[in-house]
Design a protein around this motif. Structure first.
Motif, PDB file in Angstrom:
ATOM      1  N   GLU A   1       0.915  -1.249  -0.086  1.00 23.51           N
ATOM      2  CA  GLU A   1       0.100   0.058  -0.124  1.00 23.51           C
ATOM      3  C   GLU A   1       0.947   1.192   0.008  1.00 23.51           C
ATOM      4  OE1 GLU A   1      -3.511   1.974   2.749  1.00 23.51           O
ATOM      5  OE2 GLU A   1      -3.021  -0.187   3.075  1.00 23.51           O
ATOM      6  N   ARG A   2       1.917   1.265   0.658  1.00 21.77           N
ATOM      7  CA  ARG A   2       2.990   2.486   0.840  1.00 21.77           C
ATOM      8  C   ARG A   2       3.669   2.651  -0.417  1.00 21.77           C
ATOM      9  NH1 ARG A   2       3.714   0.229   6.109  1.00 21.77           N
ATOM     10  NH2 ARG A   2       5.704  -0.752   5.361  1.00 21.77           N
ATOM     11  N   LEU A   3       3.728   1.608  -1.145  1.00 19.56           N
ATOM     12  CA  LEU A   3       4.810   1.533  -2.397  1.00 19.56           C
ATOM     13  C   LEU A   3       3.721   1.849  -3.573  1.00 19.56           C
ATOM     14  CD1 LEU A   3       6.965  -1.583  -2.074  1.00 19.56           C
ATOM     15  CD2 LEU A   3       7.487   0.917  -1.729  1.00 19.56           C
ATOM     16  N   GLY A   4       2.443   2.005  -3.557  1.00 21.11           N
ATOM     17  CA  GLY A   4       1.627   2.227  -4.584  1.00 21.11           C
ATOM     18  C   GLY A   4       1.211   0.869  -5.491  1.00 21.11           C
ATOM     19  N   ALA A   5       1.000   0.121  -4.696  1.00 22.67           N
ATOM     20  CA  ALA A   5       0.802  -1.398  -5.306  1.00 22.67           C
ATOM     21  C   ALA A   5      -0.600  -1.742  -4.850  1.00 22.67           C
ATOM     22  CB  ALA A   5       1.891  -2.321  -5.332  1.00 22.67           C
ATOM     23  N   PRO A   6      -1.466  -1.110  -5.363  1.00 28.74           N
ATOM     24  CA  PRO A   6      -3.033  -1.574  -4.569  1.00 28.74           C
ATOM     25  C   PRO A   6      -3.372  -2.872  -4.986  1.00 28.74           C
ATOM     26  CG  PRO A   6      -3.324  -0.009  -6.360  1.00 28.74           C
ATOM     27  CD  PRO A   6      -1.933   0.051  -6.117  1.00 28.74           C
ATOM     28  N   ALA A   7      -3.250  -3.294  -5.804  1.00 27.33           N
ATOM     29  CA  ALA A   7      -3.629  -4.906  -6.307  1.00 27.33           C
ATOM     30  C   ALA A   7      -3.069  -5.805  -5.565  1.00 27.33           C
ATOM     31  CB  ALA A   7      -3.563  -5.087  -7.780  1.00 27.33           C
ATOM     32  N   GLU A   8      -1.584  -5.576  -5.007  1.00 27.74           N
ATOM     33  CA  GLU A   8      -0.746  -6.483  -4.343  1.00 27.74           C
ATOM     34  C   GLU A   8      -1.092  -6.367  -2.831  1.00 27.74           C
ATOM     35  OE1 GLU A   8       0.641  -5.074  -7.296  1.00 27.74           O
ATOM     36  OE2 GLU A   8       0.234  -7.123  -7.941  1.00 27.74           O
ATOM     37  N   ALA A   9      -1.539  -5.194  -2.662  1.00 26.30           N
ATOM     38  CA  ALA A   9      -1.959  -4.910  -1.017  1.00 26.30           C
ATOM     39  C   ALA A   9      -3.332  -5.667  -0.991  1.00 26.30           C
ATOM     40  CB  ALA A   9      -2.001  -3.245  -0.779  1.00 26.30           C
ATOM     41  N   HIS A  10      -4.402  -5.535  -1.786  1.00 28.39           N
ATOM     42  CA  HIS A  10      -5.531  -6.087  -1.773  1.00 28.39           C
ATOM     43  C   HIS A  10      -5.498  -7.508  -1.601  1.00 28.39           C
ATOM     44  CE1 HIS A  10      -9.628  -7.133  -2.370  1.00 28.39           C
ATOM     45  NE2 HIS A  10      -9.333  -7.720  -3.336  1.00 28.39           N
ATOM     46  N   ARG A  11      -4.628  -8.100  -2.497  1.00 27.10           N
ATOM     47  CA  ARG A  11      -4.381  -9.670  -2.254  1.00 27.10           C
ATOM     48  C   ARG A  11      -3.672 -10.253  -1.112  1.00 27.10           C
ATOM     49  NH1 ARG A  11      -0.686 -13.547  -3.218  1.00 27.10           N
ATOM     50  NH2 ARG A  11       0.804 -12.130  -3.662  1.00 27.10           N
ATOM     51  N   HIS A  12      -2.751  -9.563  -0.638  1.00 28.65           N
ATOM     52  CA  HIS A  12      -2.021  -9.745   0.720  1.00 28.65           C
ATOM     53  C   HIS A  12      -3.095  -9.535   1.756  1.00 28.65           C
ATOM     54  CE1 HIS A  12       2.061 -10.327  -0.646  1.00 28.65           C
ATOM     55  NE2 HIS A  12       1.994  -9.018  -1.128  1.00 28.65           N
ATOM     56  N   TYR A  13      -3.841  -8.560   1.924  1.00 32.21           N
ATOM     57  CA  TYR A  13      -5.085  -8.464   2.920  1.00 32.21           C
ATOM     58  C   TYR A  13      -5.818  -9.505   2.857  1.00 32.21           C
ATOM     59  CZ  TYR A  13      -3.283  -3.583   3.695  1.00 32.21           C
ATOM     60  OH  TYR A  13      -2.348  -2.337   4.172  1.00 32.21           O
ATOM     61  N   ASP A  14      -6.355 -10.067   1.824  1.00 37.87           N
ATOM     62  CA  ASP A  14      -7.274 -10.992   1.351  1.00 37.87           C
ATOM     63  C   ASP A  14      -6.769 -12.305   2.046  1.00 37.87           C
ATOM     64  OD1 ASP A  14      -9.314  -9.614   0.849  1.00 37.87           O
ATOM     65  OD2 ASP A  14      -9.605 -10.399  -1.167  1.00 37.87           O
ATOM     66  N   GLN A  15      -5.159 -12.349   1.545  1.00 39.72           N
ATOM     67  CA  GLN A  15      -4.918 -14.017   2.291  1.00 39.72           C
ATOM     68  C   GLN A  15      -4.611 -13.682   3.581  1.00 39.72           C
ATOM     69  OE1 GLN A  15      -1.189 -15.510  -0.151  1.00 39.72           O
ATOM     70  NE2 GLN A  15      -0.166 -14.770   1.530  1.00 39.72           N
ATOM     71  N   ALA A  16      -4.421 -12.507   4.389  1.00 36.57           N
ATOM     72  CA  ALA A  16      -4.491 -12.783   5.618  1.00 36.57           C
ATOM     73  C   ALA A  16      -5.844 -12.921   6.134  1.00 36.57           C
ATOM     74  CB  ALA A  16      -3.796 -11.310   6.077  1.00 36.57           C
ATOM     75  N   LEU A  17      -6.698 -12.524   5.677  1.00 37.53           N
ATOM     76  CA  LEU A  17      -8.121 -12.579   6.171  1.00 37.53           C
ATOM     77  C   LEU A  17      -8.422 -14.117   5.803  1.00 37.53           C
ATOM     78  CD1 LEU A  17      -9.654  -9.273   4.737  1.00 37.53           C
ATOM     79  CD2 LEU A  17      -9.676  -9.954   7.059  1.00 37.53           C
ATOM     80  N   SER A  18      -8.076 -14.457   5.030  1.00 36.87           N
ATOM     81  CA  SER A  18      -8.633 -16.069   4.481  1.00 36.87           C
ATOM     82  C   SER A  18      -7.999 -16.971   5.813  1.00 36.87           C
ATOM     83  CB  SER A  18      -8.034 -16.535   3.217  1.00 36.87           C
ATOM     84  OG  SER A  18      -6.557 -16.573   3.122  1.00 36.87           O
ATOM     85  N   LEU A  19      -6.773 -16.542   6.399  1.00 38.96           N
ATOM     86  CA  LEU A  19      -6.180 -17.471   7.372  1.00 38.96           C
ATOM     87  C   LEU A  19      -6.676 -16.995   8.971  1.00 38.96           C
ATOM     88  CD1 LEU A  19      -2.479 -16.982   6.231  1.00 38.96           C
ATOM     89  CD2 LEU A  19      -3.909 -18.873   5.921  1.00 38.96           C
ATOM     90  N   TRP A  20      -7.408 -15.824   8.869  1.00 39.00           N
ATOM     91  CA  TRP A  20      -7.992 -15.381  10.162  1.00 39.00           C
ATOM     92  C   TRP A  20      -8.467 -16.541  11.067  1.00 39.00           C
ATOM     93  CZ3 TRP A  20      -6.925 -10.330  10.994  1.00 39.00           C
ATOM     94  CH2 TRP A  20      -7.333  -9.706  12.264  1.00 39.00           C
TER      95      TRP A  20
END
Length: 898
Positions: A359-378
């Motif tokens: 997100e800080r680097l300006g890669a929203p698609a990757e940020a979204h994928r990483h967040y979703d991956q974290a949520l899938s493991l929650w």
């Protein structure tokens, strides 16, 4: 392609072929040639971890930059943060667009440039977006962009497939398919490896099947006295298996790391003593399996890394991934190794942090994928909130915002609706629904955001977004009170973005009510301080500049636009929505003010080769000056724009100007067809009808037709009145075009209304140089037709001077033709006096002083003095009286009969 890039025509090459077919060898030759030609070279490589590491090839290219490039990178903090040790600055919005714009600025600053991105089949979403952006935006820069990819890895649903299909339609893109080498060529190629008998050569050529890499491996195995196993994977592993046990151990660890690995990291993971490790690495390098690469090692070919990795036992692979995870710090790599090592807790922690980093680097698609991956493991990890560093709802909100930032508003809306409905969630939902055009739903969400606000900051933002959503509905009357309340709360709570949003909404309302001074004051307030949100700041800059332009204050409009453009450029946002709008506006100000050289320079950045509707809209603007000057670029640009004529804005500009071009070229029938096409796509109440109707009436006058003139005039009057007959006051240009339609309608009827044409001149004379000159042409015609020959020639001279200054060749030619038919005196008998000098000479002969002449002709007194000096010299006169006498004796002050 290097040659054309060096000459100033950017090009993109997409090089595809099977693994080992020679893509890298081809690009290496290109790199060598580029360096010989003085190009700056940037080379970046995607890796299998590319889906986890945003902008890996760009970071790779920047890291390997030479000192010249390094200095330019240092001037662009958004790019510098991709380098090792680079710190991410706090986000002020539009981070990805800033990154893209900064890279485009870097390439332009250090051109000529060859930028190579290898192994695009492993590229992350943001890198693919960057490739598309550069392929579309690079036009006249001296830049050659090359991307390579494996065709055998592109399965039916591979994300690169759709990108390639889109890019290959672009005029600047060349597809290069590298196929197997013919038998004769590969035979010659293999023969260069070393000594071998005819049987061995024949076997290698036969087995290689045209693949150079396979041929090299076959020769290496043969030269080492090995048999030649079936299949490339078996062949590669046969070369690995001859290594010592420590060598194989190190190579297996390197394969788990990926295509490249640092020396220290590989040594730690291998677990070997330093001396044994170095001996093992020396053995591997000597056999050509790894090569030294900066501070570490890289596999000679990706196929070798894949073969070694695939050969690992499941448990061995898991343990190695887990070992890497204990030694890495990069969140994205950690997440990858934790998942592969079945460490779900570590994967959740690393995924959440990787999302924040992306997100800080300006890669929203990757940020979204990483967040979703974290949520899938929650739900599978105890104490997930502690591991993630924030609650599930907060993480899911981040994921939704990143989905929207990557262009997927629908996904963002769906995710937001599944979250606990807090004020912040409602506010973002209202914003994205408004972007999707779902106005009623946006209003409902905005009201819910206001009702559920828990803090003044939440309330300020909710009120501002709610006011913006209401502005596009029939509940227009509710906008002002809600925006005023938002302004009050935002100021007391110190929420500058909400304050700015409320001010913009209130300013727009004042515009619609015709209170332009209040609107200007509110826009001035909105631009007087930063909000911390770049999109909001640019929106305010554009809105203020637009109002000044529409009110005819071209000097202040230019200053305001330049201020907005500087803000966009400083943040790499030249190609953002408002960055582009500001450059459009700057072009129009140059165009209207008669600064056509500057306008043409700005238009040169718009590009003629277009592939999308936004590019076509951008390109259409250039036609204003190109048609006005009769430049040869008009025809090719119109041809490029033709496929986009279904778009209303492209049609309005491109076909409207194509109609003018046809009229200048004496083809009113073609012009009328363009006009009809434009009108068929414009709603009758759209003010854009005014210009098109005026051009249509010009065409009808040339055709000698009156049958549809009434319809055009009525349509223009409807546009002035608005859809419900209650449109607010129009801007200066709109009022001028409305008068122009009335005057053109009279001309179609065969009548000459001098007073009406004089009003049109006065309406355009707020500073619109070209249209004032064109209308003076018509005024001069009317004056001549009604017998006022002296006024006609004076009007003609003003129009002719403006056309000459603008280099408006079609208008100047029309004026010359009019002067010839009118038999105006345009120069002295020896051709030495200009039209303006003749005009000044007449006034000198009438006894006027320089000051009086300046006031009469609306020019500077100093300019009059220069003209008088020229006249005295050309007439060989020493005094003004002598010049007047000479002029009378030569008949220069006597009108010739019509």
């Amino acid at each position: 392609m290097l040659e054309t890039a060096g000459d100033g025509t950017a090009g993109v090459a997409l090089v595809g072929g099977d693994a080992g077919i020679g893509k890298t060898r081809l690009t290496c030759e290109l790199v060598a040639q580029a360096r010989e030609r003085g190009f700056n070279v940037m080379i970046g490589q995607c890796a299998e971890l590319g889906d986890a590491l945003p902008y890996l090839p760009l970071a790779d290219a920047l890291r390997g930059a030479d000192p010249t490039l390094r200095a330019a990178i240092a001037e662009r903090p958004v790019l510098e943060q991709l380098l090792p040790g680079g710190e991410s600055a706090p986000s002020s919005g539009l981070t990805q667009q800033r990154l893209f714009g900064s890279l485009l600025g870097l390439l332009a600053a250090v051109q000529p440039v060859l930028f190579v991105i290898e192994d695009l089949h492993w590229a992350d979403r943001s890198t693919r977006d960057l490739l598309v952006f550069l392929s579309r935006m690079l036009q006249s820069e001296r830049v050659c962009l090359v991307g390579t990819y494996r065709t055998d890895d592109l399965h039916r649903r591979h994300p690169l497939r759709s990108v390639l299909a889109e890019l290959k339609r672009l005029p600047a893109v060349t597809a290069v398919d590298v196929g197997p080498m013919p038998s004769a060529e590969i035979s010659d190629y293999v023969a260069t490896f070393g000594d071998m008998d005819r049987r061995e050569l024949s076997e290698i050529v036969s087995r290689a099947d045209g693949n150079p890499f396979y041929a090299e491996e076959l020769y290496a195995a043969l030269s080492e006295g090995e048999t030649l196993p079936d299949g490339l994977a078996s062949l590669l592993m046969s070369r690995v298996e001859v290594l010592s046990e420590p060598g194989q151990r190190v190579l297996r660890a390197a394969a788990v790391a990926g295509r490249r690995v640092e020396d220290v990291l590989l040594r730690d993971v291998s677990g070997l003593p330093l001396a044994d490790f170095e001996e093992a690495v020396r053995e591997i390098v000597s056999r050509g399996l790894l090569r030294v690469d900066g501070y570490g090692y890289a596999f000679r070919h990706a196929l070798l890394q894949e073969a070694v990795y695939t050969d690992l036992l499941p448990g061995e692979r898991t343990r190695l991934h887990a070992t890497f995870a204990t030694r890495l710090t990069a969140p994205a790599e950690l997440a990858h190794h934790h998942l592969a090592g079945h460490d779900l807790s570590g994967a959740l922690t690393a995924s959440a942090e990787a999302g924040r980093q992306a997100e800080r680097l300006g890669a929203p698609a990757e940020a979204h994928r990483h967040y979703d991956q974290a949520l899938s493991l929650w739900d599978r990890v105890p104490e997930a909130e502690s591991l993630a560093g924030e609650g599930r709802a907060e993480l899911a909100l981040r994921s939704a915002i990143m989905a929207a930032d990557s262009g997927d508003n629908h996904r963002a809306v769906n995710q937001l609706r599944a979250l606990p409905q807090t004020s912040q969630v409602h506010e973002r939902l209202a914003y994205y629904l408004a972007e999707l055009g779902q106005d009623d739903a946006a209003v409902e969400a905005g009201e819910a955001a206001v009702e559920t606000a828990q803090t003044p900051a939440e309330l300020a933002r909710a009120l501002a977004t709610s006011a913006r959503a209401l502005a596009w509905t029939d509940r227009h009357a509710e906008v002002a009170p809600r925006a005023r309340r938002a302004l009050e709360v935002a100021r007391s709570a110190g929420v500058p973005d909400a304050e700015k949003g409320a001010l913009i909404s209130l300013a727009l309302l004042s515009e619609l009510d015709g209170d332009f001074s209040t609107a200007a004051a509110r826009y001035e307030q909105a631009t007087s301080r930063t909000s911390g949100i770049l999109a909001m700041d640019l929106r305010a800059e554009f809105a203020r500049a637009r109002l000044l332009y529409e009110q005819g204050d071209l000097v202040e409009a230019a200053s305001a636009t330049d201020s907005g453009i500087r803000l966009a450029e400083e943040n790499g946002l030249n190609w953002s929505t408002y960055g582009t709008d500001l450059r459009f506006l700057r072009f129009l100000i140059h165009y209207v003010a008669g600064e056509w050289d500057d306008a043409e320079r700005v238009a040169g950045t718009f590009g003629a080769r277009v592939g999308t509707v936004p590019e076509a809209i951008l390109s259409s603007f250039a036609l204003f000056v190109e048609v006005g000057r009769g430049l040869p670029a008009v025809g090719p640009r119109i041809d490029w724009l033709r496929p986009f004529w279904s778009n209303d804005l492209v049609t309005y500009m491109a076909r409207g100007l194509a109609a003018e071009d046809a009229l200048w070229k004496g083809d009113p029938t073609a012009a009328w067809e363009h006009v009809r096409a434009c009108l068929s796509q414009l709603i009758p109440a759209d003010p854009a009808n005014l210009r098109i109707c005026a051009v249509g009436l010009w065409a009808l006058a040339e055709l000698g037709r009156t049958d549809e003139a009434d319809d055009l005039r009525e349509r223009a009057r409807t546009a002035v009145a608005g859809p419900d007959g209650k449109r607010g006051p129009m801007g200066l240009e709109g009022r001028a075009w409305a008068l122009r339609v009335e005057a053109e309608w009279v001309r179609v009827q065969g009548r000459h209304d001098v007073a009406l044409w004089q009003k049109v001149v006065e309406a355009f004379d707020y500073g619109f140089v070209y249209e004032t000159a064109r209308v003076r042409w018509r005024l001069a015609e009317a004056q001549l037709a009604t017998g006022d020959r002296e006024s006609a020639q004076a009007t003609w001279i003003l129009a002719r001077d403006a056309a000459d200054n603008l280099k408006a060749v079609p208008l100047a030619s029309a004026l010359e033709e009019f002067a010839r038919r009118a038999r105006f005196l345009t120069a002295s008998t020896d051709g030495s006096l200009t039209a303006r000098e003749l005009e000044v000479l007449r006034l000198v002969a009438d006894g006027l002083t320089n000051r009086e002449i300046a006031e009469r002709l609306y020019i500077a007194q100093k300019t009059v003095s220069v003209h008088v000096s020229n006249i005295l010299g050309k007439l060989d006169a020493s005094t003004r009286t002598q010049a007047a006498a000479t002029a009378r004796s030569r008949g220069l002050l006597t009108d010739q009969p019509a």
